[in-house]
Design an enzyme around this catalytic site. Structure first.
Site, PDB file in Angstrom:
ATOM      1  NE  ARG A  92     -30.738 -46.875 -41.706  1.00 20.23           N
ATOM      2  CZ  ARG A  92     -30.494 -47.080 -40.416  1.00 20.23           C
ATOM      3  NH1 ARG A  92     -30.463 -46.061 -39.568  1.00 20.23           N
ATOM      4  NH2 ARG A  92     -30.289 -48.299 -39.946  1.00 20.23           N
ATOM      5  CG  ASP A  98     -30.561 -50.299 -42.861  1.00 24.49           C
ATOM      6  OD1 ASP A  98     -31.316 -49.373 -43.176  1.00 24.49           O
ATOM      7  OD2 ASP A  98     -29.723 -50.201 -41.942  1.00 24.49           O
ATOM      8  CD1 TRP A 146     -23.471 -48.299 -43.855  1.00 19.74           C
ATOM      9  CD2 TRP A 146     -23.713 -49.788 -45.485  1.00 19.74           C
ATOM     10  NE1 TRP A 146     -22.651 -49.361 -43.563  1.00 19.74           N
ATOM     11  CE2 TRP A 146     -22.785 -50.290 -44.551  1.00 19.74           C
ATOM     12  CE3 TRP A 146     -24.031 -50.557 -46.608  1.00 19.74           C
ATOM     13  CZ2 TRP A 146     -22.159 -51.532 -44.707  1.00 19.74           C
ATOM     14  CZ3 TRP A 146     -23.417 -51.794 -46.758  1.00 19.74           C
ATOM     15  CH2 TRP A 146     -22.494 -52.270 -45.817  1.00 19.74           C
ATOM     16  CB  THR A 195     -23.588 -57.836 -41.190  1.00 20.83           C
ATOM     17  OG1 THR A 195     -24.011 -57.039 -40.081  1.00 20.83           O
ATOM     18  CG2 THR A 195     -24.638 -57.779 -42.280  1.00 20.83           C
ATOM     19  CD  GLN A 208     -30.939 -54.423 -38.158  1.00 25.04           C
ATOM     20  OE1 GLN A 208     -31.583 -54.629 -37.140  1.00 25.04           O
ATOM     21  NE2 GLN A 208     -29.885 -53.623 -38.177  1.00 25.04           N
ATOM     22  CG  ASP A 209     -28.576 -55.710 -42.307  1.00 24.83           C
ATOM     23  OD1 ASP A 209     -29.307 -54.709 -42.423  1.00 24.83           O
ATOM     24  OD2 ASP A 209     -27.435 -55.666 -41.853  1.00 24.83           O
ATOM     25  CD  GLN A 230     -26.530 -55.373 -37.488  1.00 22.64           C
ATOM     26  OE1 GLN A 230     -26.875 -55.926 -36.430  1.00 22.64           O
ATOM     27  NE2 GLN A 230     -25.703 -54.333 -37.515  1.00 22.64           N
TER      28      GLN A 230
END
Length: 530
Positions: free
Chosen positions: A435, A367, A437, A293, A345-346, A323
């Site tokens: 959420r 996320d 992590w 990531t 994502q990310d 990610q």
């Protein structure tokens, strides 16, 4: 973020927090090293590593703080030696990718520990600065270890883990936190202004200055351009002595397909584009494509004082790439003004330190605003995109892994709305505010508009677990719109559905990132308090 982000850096015993003594920072205590170490979260490591260096009693708590910091630096240097040896053992693409991340992150940790010691010794830095840098030092290690899990090479960094560096930095955070608690807080400033660390000159640069005439270099895709790529301009900046002066790179309209790193030794860089529709930096690295990531970022920024204006940062790996980061920033005292961050994502990895985003667009699915920085997003538009079939959208995933880290995500005076591709499917896709992590995850939404597609529960657990329900801090204050209804929100211990004004103030520009000390110099308008 995928389920691997459940990875925990270490287990912190809550009873140690409850027993942490509230004493004067000048308290001599009369105790030996063993006595002092009993006041830390990790007393055994403290006793062992301080016992190797010192045999005399600490004179007072400030002396004890410096001894623990010096021991942490010793541990970090030993870990760096181990990491250097590991570089010769890289035999696969995965181990090479992890080693590149970890070695860079460990070097950053050493720099931040040294910066803390020097700043405190010379009284050039505040206790708040020290807490920020120590938080970043610990986050660097967590980021390294998370990358190992992502690429399934966890054993590779065992020598770094066994250095006990994480525990010694955690001890330093806990000790320094006491100094912070005993300092009187500065007066609140609720008016509209820039944080103080932004000079009047920089403020003009971020808002109204005609950059073409004052830029140090111009990046252009024209045939006769001296700097046809952004990286070539950065290489030039790194070859000259900037003497802490701001270096402005004007990036003309165009799509720049580059993966860029602004290293920790390159400070006070500024990117200025022709606007988010016209100046675009794009890449397509992803975890599905073999990157971590951390290394998937189209643009990675470590140097402090980075500013960006009128730029789009994009990752085109798509939802299938998992990610895939558009921007990764560890830049302390950084500002992003009128920029766009596009991915799935990310998307936006706010890794560590103090960051401010103003009038920006952030889009993604899972996320997509994450990391362990102290970050405030103000007057931004958060666009939730259509995810893969079966996926739910998670706007935030904050990564605070230690209760003494002064980090968190604050979303203030923003708008949370569905992106055009999401509009047709809002009834079939679940979207949550965030959420946890990590165990002490902290995220708040302040005076923000939430469209009706937000799930009534508001927040999502990590998988099918009750992980961090009692240790996280999630909150909402003064939010509005159909998605801000409180009736069916989660009932977790750590969730604060109706924050008080004083609680909300802790997550403002002034409260979370000490913005009045540095933002005014940027010239970017901001709301200091509520």
């Amino acid at each position: 973020m995928a389920s691997i982000k459940f990875f925990s850096l270490y287990v912190f015993v809550l009873s140690s927090l409850l027993s942490f003594p509230v004493q004067s920072t000048e308290d001599s205590g009369g105790g030996d090293i063993n006595w002092w170490c009993q006041t830390t979260p990790h007393p055994n490591q403290c006793k062992y590593f301080l016992g190797r260096r010192h045999h005399s009693r600490p004179q007072h708590r400030a002396d004890f703080r410096m001894r623990v910091l010096q021991a942490a630096i010793d541990n970090a240097n030993e870990a760096q030696g181990c990491a250097k040896s590991l570089g010769k053992m890289c035999s696969t693409t995965a181990t090479t990718a992890v080693w590149n991340d970890c070695y860079q992150l460990l070097n950053n940790t050493i720099s931040q520990l040294n910066q803390t010691v020097i700043g405190l010794e010379n009284n050039r830095s505040s206790d708040f600065d020290a807490q920020t840098w120590l938080s970043a030092a610990l986050t660097n290690l967590q980021t390294c270890f998370t990358g190992c899990v992502e690429l399934n090479v966890t054993d590779f960094v065992t020598p770094i883990r066994s250095s006990n560096l994480t525990e010694m930095i955690s001890n330093s955070l806990a000790i320094n936190h006491l100094f912070l608690k005993q300092k009187s807080s500065s007066d609140d400033q609720t008016g509209r202004d820039f944080p103080a660390w932004v000079t009047r000159h920089d403020r003009r640069l971020l808002t109204t200055a005609p950059i073409q005439s004052i830029a140090n270099v111009t990046v252009s895709q024209a045939a006769d351009s001296r700097f046809p790529t952004i990286q070539s301009a950065l290489d030039y900046a790194g070859s000259i002595d900037l003497q802490n002066r701001r270096f402005i790179i004007y990036i003309k309209a165009g799509v720049y397909n580059e993966n860029i790193l602004i290293g920790s030794g390159l400070n006070n860089i500024m990117f200025v584009g022709d606007g988010i529709r016209y100046t675009i930096i794009t890449g397509n690295r992803s975890v599905a494509g073999g990157s971590t990531t951390y290394s998937s970022a189209t643009v990675g920024v470590d140097g402090s004082g980075f500013y960006a204006r009128g730029i789009t940062f994009r990752n085109t790996a798509g939802p299938e790439g998992a990610q895939a980061v558009a921007l990764r920033s560890s830049s302390d005292l950084s500002v992003f003004y009128a920029c766009s961050f596009e991915g799935y994502q990310d998307t936006l990895f706010a890794v560590s330190q103090r960051q401010f985003y103003k009038l920006c667009y952030i889009s993604g699915t899972v996320d997509f605003i994450f990391g362990n920085a102290a970050v405030v997003l103000q007057n931004c538009v958060i666009l939730v995109r259509k995810p893969l079939n079966g996926q739910a959208n998670m706007i935030t995933a904050q990564g605070r892994g230690d209760p003494f880290q002064n980090t968190g995500i604050s979303i203030h005076n923003c708008r949370v709305i569905p992106a055009p591709d999401m509009v047709p499917v809002v009834g079939s896709v679940q979207t949550y505010l965030g959420r946890p992590w990590q165990e002490y995850s902290r995220t708040v939404f302040l005076k923000t508009y939430m469209d009706g597609f937000i799930n009534p529960k508001g927040w999502s657990p990590w998988g099918n677990t009750d992980f961090a329900f009692t240790t996280l801090y999630y909150g909402e204050y003064g939010c509005f719109g159909e998605g801000a209804a409180m009736e069916n929100r989660v009932n977790w211990t750590g969730y604060h559905p109706q924050m008080s004004l004083s609680e909300a103030q802790d997550f403002t520009v002034e409260g979370l990132i000490a913005g009045r000390q540095w933002l005014p110099a940027t010239g970017v308008s901001f709301i200091s308090g509520m």
